[in-house]
Write an enzyme that holds these catalytic residues in place. Sequence first.
Site, PDB file in Angstrom:
ATOM      1  N   LYS A  22      31.035  51.033  55.301  1.00 58.72           N
ATOM      2  CA  LYS A  22      30.871  52.571  54.675  1.00 58.72           C
ATOM      3  C   LYS A  22      29.359  52.470  54.020  1.00 58.72           C
ATOM      4  O   LYS A  22      28.691  53.629  54.363  1.00 58.72           O
ATOM      5  CB  LYS A  22      31.807  52.453  53.489  1.00 58.72           C
ATOM      6  CG  LYS A  22      31.283  53.706  52.494  1.00 58.72           C
ATOM      7  CD  LYS A  22      32.388  53.884  51.165  1.00 58.72           C
ATOM      8  CE  LYS A  22      31.980  54.872  50.491  1.00 58.72           C
ATOM      9  NZ  LYS A  22      30.820  54.632  49.669  1.00 58.72           N
ATOM     10  N   ASN A  23      29.114  51.457  53.510  1.00 66.15           N
ATOM     11  CA  ASN A  23      27.600  51.464  52.817  1.00 66.15           C
ATOM     12  C   ASN A  23      26.477  51.400  53.686  1.00 66.15           C
ATOM     13  O   ASN A  23      25.346  51.453  53.380  1.00 66.15           O
ATOM     14  CB  ASN A  23      27.571  50.614  51.772  1.00 66.15           C
ATOM     15  CG  ASN A  23      28.449  50.873  50.632  1.00 66.15           C
ATOM     16  OD1 ASN A  23      28.747  51.848  50.245  1.00 66.15           O
ATOM     17  ND2 ASN A  23      28.800  49.611  49.857  1.00 66.15           N
ATOM     18  N   CYS A 116      32.320  58.731  42.933  1.00 73.42           N
ATOM     19  CA  CYS A 116      33.269  58.055  42.147  1.00 73.42           C
ATOM     20  C   CYS A 116      32.324  58.140  40.550  1.00 73.42           C
ATOM     21  O   CYS A 116      31.092  57.941  40.485  1.00 73.42           O
ATOM     22  CB  CYS A 116      33.347  56.535  42.316  1.00 73.42           C
ATOM     23  SG  CYS A 116      34.587  56.481  43.840  1.00 73.42           S
ATOM     24  N   ARG A 121      24.330  56.804  36.877  1.00 71.43           N
ATOM     25  CA  ARG A 121      23.818  56.375  38.145  1.00 71.43           C
ATOM     26  C   ARG A 121      22.547  57.352  38.490  1.00 71.43           C
ATOM     27  O   ARG A 121      22.708  58.205  39.382  1.00 71.43           O
ATOM     28  CB  ARG A 121      24.627  56.189  39.167  1.00 71.43           C
ATOM     29  CG  ARG A 121      25.614  55.185  38.951  1.00 71.43           C
ATOM     30  CD  ARG A 121      26.466  54.689  40.240  1.00 71.43           C
ATOM     31  NE  ARG A 121      27.344  55.700  40.653  1.00 71.43           N
ATOM     32  CZ  ARG A 121      28.122  55.763  41.708  1.00 71.43           C
ATOM     33  NH1 ARG A 121      27.991  54.826  42.874  1.00 71.43           N
ATOM     34  NH2 ARG A 121      28.803  56.769  41.685  1.00 71.43           N
ATOM     35  N   ASP A 306      31.095  46.156  43.959  1.00 68.21           N
ATOM     36  CA  ASP A 306      32.261  46.873  44.667  1.00 68.21           C
ATOM     37  C   ASP A 306      33.323  45.979  44.585  1.00 68.21           C
ATOM     38  O   ASP A 306      34.423  46.464  44.849  1.00 68.21           O
ATOM     39  CB  ASP A 306      31.652  47.384  46.064  1.00 68.21           C
ATOM     40  CG  ASP A 306      30.923  48.798  45.885  1.00 68.21           C
ATOM     41  OD1 ASP A 306      30.708  49.401  44.810  1.00 68.21           O
ATOM     42  OD2 ASP A 306      30.463  49.317  46.821  1.00 68.21           O
ATOM     43  N   ARG A 398      38.170  57.528  50.973  1.00 64.31           N
ATOM     44  CA  ARG A 398      36.935  57.845  51.006  1.00 64.31           C
ATOM     45  C   ARG A 398      36.002  56.425  51.793  1.00 64.31           C
ATOM     46  O   ARG A 398      34.898  56.294  52.485  1.00 64.31           O
ATOM     47  CB  ARG A 398      36.112  57.742  49.655  1.00 64.31           C
ATOM     48  CG  ARG A 398      36.235  59.170  49.130  1.00 64.31           C
ATOM     49  CD  ARG A 398      35.664  59.271  47.708  1.00 64.31           C
ATOM     50  NE  ARG A 398      33.917  58.893  48.028  1.00 64.31           N
ATOM     51  CZ  ARG A 398      33.385  57.917  47.295  1.00 64.31           C
ATOM     52  NH1 ARG A 398      33.919  57.282  46.348  1.00 64.31           N
ATOM     53  NH2 ARG A 398      32.122  57.789  47.542  1.00 64.31           N
TER      54      ARG A 398
END
Length: 417
Positions: A22-23, A116, A121, A306, A398
């Site tokens: 995903k990242n 999220c 951030r 994570d 997600r």
Amino acid sequence: MSEIVINGGRRLEGELTVQGAKNSVLPVLAATILCQGECVVHNCPKISDVETSVKILARLGCKCLRDNNDVLVDSRDIAGNEIPEDLMREMRSSVVFLGAVIGRVGKAVISSPGGCELGPRPIDLHLSSLKKMGVEITEEHGFIYCNAPQGVKAAEITLGFPSVGATENIILAAATAEGTTVIHNAAREPEISDLADFLNSAGARICGCGSDTIYIKGVKRLRGTEHTIIPDRIVAATYMACTAVTGGKIKMDGIMPSHMIAMLSVFRESGCNIEASGKSLVITCEKGLIRVPTVRSLTYPGFPTDAGPIIISMLTLAKGTSVFVENIFENRFRYVDELKRLGAKITTEGRSAIIEGTERLLGASCKCTDLRGGAALVVAGLSAKGTTVINEIHHIERGYEDIVENLKKLNADIKLV
């Protein structure tokens, strides 16, 4: 609204192939904006964040087509420069489109990103870096307006923190900028290297990724290309934790153990047996879990933030007391109260979580608070006696492709309702 229902206590066993990261896929999809031709991105997971990215590309004027786990993007006729507010709010990572859009059309408009809620951030590192590259930035009524009237210029940038997102945005903006950009204290994550590999295959000149200093020599034009996304190391760790809490044994294919060294160390310390060879890994945990005195989240190559919720969930069943220290996000422990509903014994003090291991958890109704917190509930539910019902699973969707079906294949009693 869908929910996941788990009847816990079944030992996991079998094989699976880990999805694309995903990242990694999100910045790579953003990078296709810079390529004046057709790009084919392989190993794109079927997750909602990817679908949001594809919608953003389409709104900007790109032609997009998904064929199973391949996504084709043709950005030759890109016309827009505004990332829609509704899509920005769906996905925090959408801010990575900023550098790509500015790099391609010289201006961009975004709203404050969503995703999220893990505490502050700020994107000030992104914006201050772009300013050094000749981008004029104004903020009004919740929108950020960026303009580079003289084009994006190369710069020497030192990041106050090795932010993954800021590093990606600088790389994207610099890929077609005039001159050579240098990033000091850059993020070193494998996903950064994957982005650079994609761009280099399209004609970019980027080197140093994987170290804390990255060099980007701007080129005038990028062409279409083909690229395969690296495996998702956090998803791999999730299935490992699911296996550990059930005393199971699974084999995972299509992974890169070299990207997971910090996590593998913690799993081994907790009593898991791990055999890694090539792009495969076998994990067993037949003797039970034991405490890990202290785990600290750090920037890569340290233990990833994570994976924190997943490891904490696993350690609730370890013999003894473990401590997890969260050094990246201030508000990462929102999911802890939901784990407590299953009988987990966790105390949080500031950035630390003290986990007192218990012999068993009991099924209960709970809800996802965020993506990885939701995954932590799945881990706990697989080991809990009785039935666990997990609500608000859009968070899980997600980042996890077919998690219910994958766990079914591994012998879990789990269903999507």
